[in-house]
Design a protein around this motif. Sequence first.
Motif, PDB file in Angstrom:
ATOM      1  N   MET A 239       0.849  -1.193   0.000  1.00 33.49           N
ATOM      2  CA  MET A 239       0.000   0.000   0.000  1.00 33.49           C
ATOM      3  C   MET A 239       0.879   1.235   0.000  1.00 33.49           C
ATOM      4  O   MET A 239       1.900   1.273   0.683  1.00 33.49           O
TER       5      MET A 239
ATOM      6  N   GLU B 222     -11.104  -4.852   5.161  1.00 31.35           N
ATOM      7  CA  GLU B 222     -10.226  -4.921   3.989  1.00 31.35           C
ATOM      8  C   GLU B 222     -10.532  -6.173   3.158  1.00 31.35           C
ATOM      9  O   GLU B 222     -10.614  -6.130   1.934  1.00 31.35           O
TER      10      GLU B 222
ATOM     11  N   GLN C 140      -3.503  -6.136  -0.743  1.00 33.37           N
ATOM     12  CA  GLN C 140      -4.461  -5.992   0.362  1.00 33.37           C
ATOM     13  C   GLN C 140      -4.598  -7.294   1.160  1.00 33.37           C
ATOM     14  O   GLN C 140      -4.575  -7.282   2.389  1.00 33.37           O
TER      15      GLN C 140
END
Lengths: 149, 335
Positions: A1, B315, B287
């Motif tokens: 991320m 998530e 993720q």
Amino acid sequence: MNTHFTIPKFRLPSFVARLGERLPQWPHALALVAGLNAALKMKLLPASELALLEDKLFRVRVNDTGGEASYTYRNGLFRPVFRPEREPDLAFAANLSAYLQLLARQEDPDTLFFNRELEITGDTELGLVVKNMLDAIEWPRLPLIQTSH
Amino acid sequence: MSQLPDLICPAGSLPALKAAVDNGADAVYLGYKNDTNARNFAGLNFEAKALADGIRYAHGKGREVLLAINTFAQAGRVDDWHKAIDAAVDQGVDAIILADVGLLDYARNRHPQQRLHLSVQGSATSYEAINFCQREFAIHRAVLPRVLTLAQVEHVIQNTSVEIEVFGFGSLCVMNEGRCWLSSYACGESPNTVGACSPAKYVKWDKQPGRMDTRLNGILIDRFGDAEPAGYPTLCKGRFEVEGDTYYALEEPTSLNVLPILPDIVKIGVRAIKVEGRQRSPAYVTQVTRTLRAALDALRDGAERYHVKPAWQAELAKVSEGSQATLGAYNRPWR
Ligand code: SF4
């Protein structure tokens, strides 16, 4: 991320779309095609998959800006199509924030699609080719928009 | 506490591989760009050069690369599968994941030193089947199909010295994988023949005013309202009319998510947890890998204090197909 910044899900006010629909569409098409051709020049797109795009008509619509661009791939170049004479082989429609999240590799197209934030219509297999091709690109690291790795 | 299981993450492309490694996968699994693997989709997977780059990247960070050659060799073309195995060994993958006993036999005889894993497509659900593969082909690990309860998984582990890998997250394939012909029924092609369930060329997303219909080779599989989360049209996850009721008769379009039972999975001695989704993008890999890594690390730091964080669930729910999570067969009362 990416730790630098996160693109939130947003929707531009509807007057932007109404305004956008009245503007000429060619600047979008040119910007998009220039970007794709730059990726071609950097040899970021694999030849075997590019062959599958030959002469296909694509349309990208940004719902909340009212912008729309059509383009095709022919003889090794992406070209804008200003007055498409037929339905596109593959069409995308989403809000601007969804496209930005996709480009930054912050969200996965399947996630946006299954959550109904990205609409894909037309030839499903062609859609998969395009998606997988974009996924496999190793973007040179840009100083500002860091991708997810 | 038992040893922490390895986290095995999917890679359909080089950026996805890097995302998995950078976010804490212990190993990535991937396939060649052809029908020797069960995720043979246009534009997906690795050619030899990309695989070499991927292996270099993963090994540079101390992680493993597992190569899936998990379809069944087609008559008249067995050579293609043999060549894939030879190439994988040459390239130095850490293990090859195989399903076909003929190929297991070939790999074992031709490459005695190569580590071999039994693929989920091999459909070994009992310790007898797994021990047979150990005796005949010296397999090092077996991936269990997503049809066993937790107690059944434990029973298998107690009766074999082969490492056991289970699925931890991702779309569900419920039918004794490797033996499912639903896709062939609808379109004449199935995972074990062409390397893909419900290939995209048969899929139609049909947008109508106020709804979207999904079709597989013309067969209406499901219908969604405009705001309703959608799923990929496989026959097993369709809504059907059965005796006057229309519902998900076989399986709901949900994703498996084992976070709530992770401590139990570790306790019974599972050696590796696998994330489904080689067809998904680098963003998904980032993720899911990051979330499962955080959960495993939390468990390592104290099993008593482990609890599932809402942020992890959020998530994972976001990237789930149909946006619902289930424990799948693990906690099913019936078998
Ligand atoms: S139809 Fe469903 S159960 Fe069968 S192979 Fe496809 S995903 Fe798996």
